[in-house]
Motif scaffolding. Structure first.
Motif, PDB file in Angstrom:
ATOM      1  N   LYS A  70       0.782  -1.277  -0.051  1.00 27.89           N
ATOM      2  CA  LYS A  70      -0.104  -0.209  -0.110  1.00 27.89           C
ATOM      3  C   LYS A  70       1.101   1.304   0.045  1.00 27.89           C
ATOM      4  CE  LYS A  70      -3.246   2.308   2.754  1.00 27.89           C
ATOM      5  NZ  LYS A  70      -4.219   2.400   4.288  1.00 27.89           N
ATOM      6  N   GLN A  71       0.565   2.315  -0.828  1.00 27.66           N
ATOM      7  CA  GLN A  71       1.128   3.500  -0.709  1.00 27.66           C
ATOM      8  C   GLN A  71       0.609   4.249   0.136  1.00 27.66           C
ATOM      9  OE1 GLN A  71       1.449   5.227  -4.702  1.00 27.66           O
ATOM     10  NE2 GLN A  71       2.579   6.748  -4.057  1.00 27.66           N
ATOM     11  N   PHE A  72       1.782   4.979   0.955  1.00 26.35           N
ATOM     12  CA  PHE A  72       1.197   6.271   1.908  1.00 26.35           C
ATOM     13  C   PHE A  72       1.472   7.264   1.569  1.00 26.35           C
ATOM     14  CE2 PHE A  72       2.468   2.138   4.520  1.00 26.35           C
ATOM     15  CZ  PHE A  72       1.262   2.002   5.189  1.00 26.35           C
ATOM     16  N   THR A  73       0.720   8.336   2.116  1.00 26.40           N
ATOM     17  CA  THR A  73       0.764   9.488   1.906  1.00 26.40           C
ATOM     18  C   THR A  73       1.905  10.265   2.644  1.00 26.40           C
ATOM     19  OG1 THR A  73      -0.618  10.477   3.562  1.00 26.40           O
ATOM     20  CG2 THR A  73      -1.766   9.927   1.241  1.00 26.40           C
ATOM     21  N   SER A  74       2.394  11.443   2.367  1.00 25.92           N
ATOM     22  CA  SER A  74       3.643  11.956   3.133  1.00 25.92           C
ATOM     23  C   SER A  74       2.880  12.314   4.595  1.00 25.92           C
ATOM     24  CB  SER A  74       4.118  13.635   2.280  1.00 25.92           C
ATOM     25  OG  SER A  74       2.973  14.315   2.302  1.00 25.92           O
ATOM     26  N   GLU A  75       1.789  12.492   4.669  1.00 24.92           N
ATOM     27  CA  GLU A  75       1.073  12.796   6.042  1.00 24.92           C
ATOM     28  C   GLU A  75       1.341  11.755   7.069  1.00 24.92           C
ATOM     29  OE1 GLU A  75      -2.757  13.870   5.189  1.00 24.92           O
ATOM     30  OE2 GLU A  75      -2.445  15.866   4.496  1.00 24.92           O
TER      31      GLU A  75
END
Length: 75
Positions: A70-75
């Motif tokens: 899963k790709q995470f956001t920078s937050e």
């Protein structure tokens, strides 16, 4: 500190030469900043065995990358 870049080959056929080439290029670029070693392993079990056999003052720190993750956001 020594950085080991390890990838699991599995059974992907022709893609292996491209993966190996890119991994070695990545390790070569990193070697300007830290001692680097690139390894190819046949299975996840071989990776776990390699980690268990590591001894020293500091425990190994493992970062796993998976193209199916899963790709995470920078937050």
């Amino acid at each position: 500190m020594k950085l080991q870049v390890v990838w699991i080959t599995g059974k992907r056929g022709d893609k292996q030469s491209a993966v190996q080439e890119l991994t070695e290029e990545y390790a070569n670029r990193l070697s300007r900043f830290v001692t680097t070693e690139a390894k190819r392993l046949a299975s996840e079990e071989a990776l776990l065995k390699m980690i268990e056999g590591t001894s020293g003052r500091v425990a190994p720190f493992v970062v796993l990358l998976d193209s199916r993750g899963k790709q995470f956001t920078s937050e």
